[in-house]
Scaffold this motif. Sequence first.
Motif, PDB file in Angstrom:
ATOM      1  N   THR A  94      20.985  62.194  73.804  1.00 48.22           N
ATOM      2  CA  THR A  94      19.522  62.301  73.894  1.00 48.22           C
ATOM      3  C   THR A  94      19.132  63.404  74.871  1.00 48.22           C
ATOM      4  O   THR A  94      18.284  64.251  74.562  1.00 48.22           O
ATOM      5  CB  THR A  94      18.902  60.957  74.323  1.00 48.22           C
ATOM      6  OG1 THR A  94      19.281  59.956  73.386  1.00 48.22           O
ATOM      7  CG2 THR A  94      17.388  61.041  74.392  1.00 48.22           C
ATOM      8  N   ARG A  97      19.964  66.808  73.315  1.00 43.12           N
ATOM      9  CA  ARG A  97      18.994  67.232  72.294  1.00 43.12           C
ATOM     10  C   ARG A  97      17.710  67.746  72.955  1.00 43.12           C
ATOM     11  O   ARG A  97      17.181  68.793  72.579  1.00 43.12           O
ATOM     12  CB  ARG A  97      18.696  66.075  71.340  1.00 43.12           C
ATOM     13  CG  ARG A  97      17.843  66.455  70.151  1.00 43.12           C
ATOM     14  CD  ARG A  97      17.719  65.345  69.117  1.00 43.12           C
ATOM     15  NE  ARG A  97      17.294  64.066  69.688  1.00 43.12           N
ATOM     16  CZ  ARG A  97      18.091  62.998  69.866  1.00 43.12           C
ATOM     17  NH1 ARG A  97      19.355  63.050  69.511  1.00 43.12           N
ATOM     18  NH2 ARG A  97      17.624  61.889  70.390  1.00 43.12           N
ATOM     19  N   HIS A  98      17.221  67.031  73.958  1.00 37.99           N
ATOM     20  CA  HIS A  98      16.004  67.458  74.656  1.00 37.99           C
ATOM     21  C   HIS A  98      16.211  68.797  75.376  1.00 37.99           C
ATOM     22  O   HIS A  98      15.331  69.667  75.341  1.00 37.99           O
ATOM     23  CB  HIS A  98      15.531  66.408  75.650  1.00 37.99           C
ATOM     24  CG  HIS A  98      14.936  65.199  75.005  1.00 37.99           C
ATOM     25  ND1 HIS A  98      13.876  65.258  74.140  1.00 37.99           N
ATOM     26  CD2 HIS A  98      15.273  63.887  75.104  1.00 37.99           C
ATOM     27  CE1 HIS A  98      13.576  64.045  73.722  1.00 37.99           C
ATOM     28  NE2 HIS A  98      14.413  63.190  74.293  1.00 37.99           N
ATOM     29  N   ASP A 101      16.222  71.604  72.880  1.00 35.41           N
ATOM     30  CA  ASP A 101      14.865  71.861  72.389  1.00 35.41           C
ATOM     31  C   ASP A 101      13.994  72.557  73.446  1.00 35.41           C
ATOM     32  O   ASP A 101      13.116  73.349  73.112  1.00 35.41           O
ATOM     33  CB  ASP A 101      14.182  70.551  71.971  1.00 35.41           C
ATOM     34  CG  ASP A 101      14.789  69.938  70.728  1.00 35.41           C
ATOM     35  OD1 ASP A 101      15.515  70.645  69.990  1.00 35.41           O
ATOM     36  OD2 ASP A 101      14.548  68.736  70.491  1.00 35.41           O
ATOM     37  N   LEU A 102      14.252  72.249  74.708  1.00 32.17           N
ATOM     38  CA  LEU A 102      13.425  72.755  75.802  1.00 32.17           C
ATOM     39  C   LEU A 102      13.741  74.202  76.173  1.00 32.17           C
ATOM     40  O   LEU A 102      12.834  74.988  76.442  1.00 32.17           O
ATOM     41  CB  LEU A 102      13.612  71.859  77.037  1.00 32.17           C
ATOM     42  CG  LEU A 102      12.879  72.241  78.307  1.00 32.17           C
ATOM     43  CD1 LEU A 102      11.376  72.073  78.119  1.00 32.17           C
ATOM     44  CD2 LEU A 102      13.371  71.384  79.464  1.00 32.17           C
TER      45      LEU A 102
END
Length: 121
Positions: A94, A97-98, A101-102
């Motif tokens: 998790t 993934r964040h 994306d960031l």
Amino acid sequence: MPPDAPKGAVAGRGCLVVGDTALARRVCWSATLEGHAAHRLTAPKDADLRRTLAARPDAVAIVTAGDVSALQYALALRHLDASVPLVVSISDRTIARHLQDLLDHCTVFSPADLIAPSLVS
């Protein structure tokens, strides 16, 4: 390389590896075998990162023992240089993934993803 770059800093086809893990040492060793300059910082402070980034490494690999420190280094490095490609080791999918994306120019992998193929074969 800039005249104020630290001794051992990398420029052109070189990489910076952040971490004091067996995998961090392996990444440096592998880069060197492939003919790339590699410089490893085991527990750098912001000033160390700033000085080393002045040499404009081609990429930075963050291979630390914990997800929190990897995340902190990724955010600090991105703040110091918005364009250097980052490769970050994060175990929690998790968070990985964040983070991907960031941050632009950021590749995130899990150490388990690297080990799994060798266990299967």
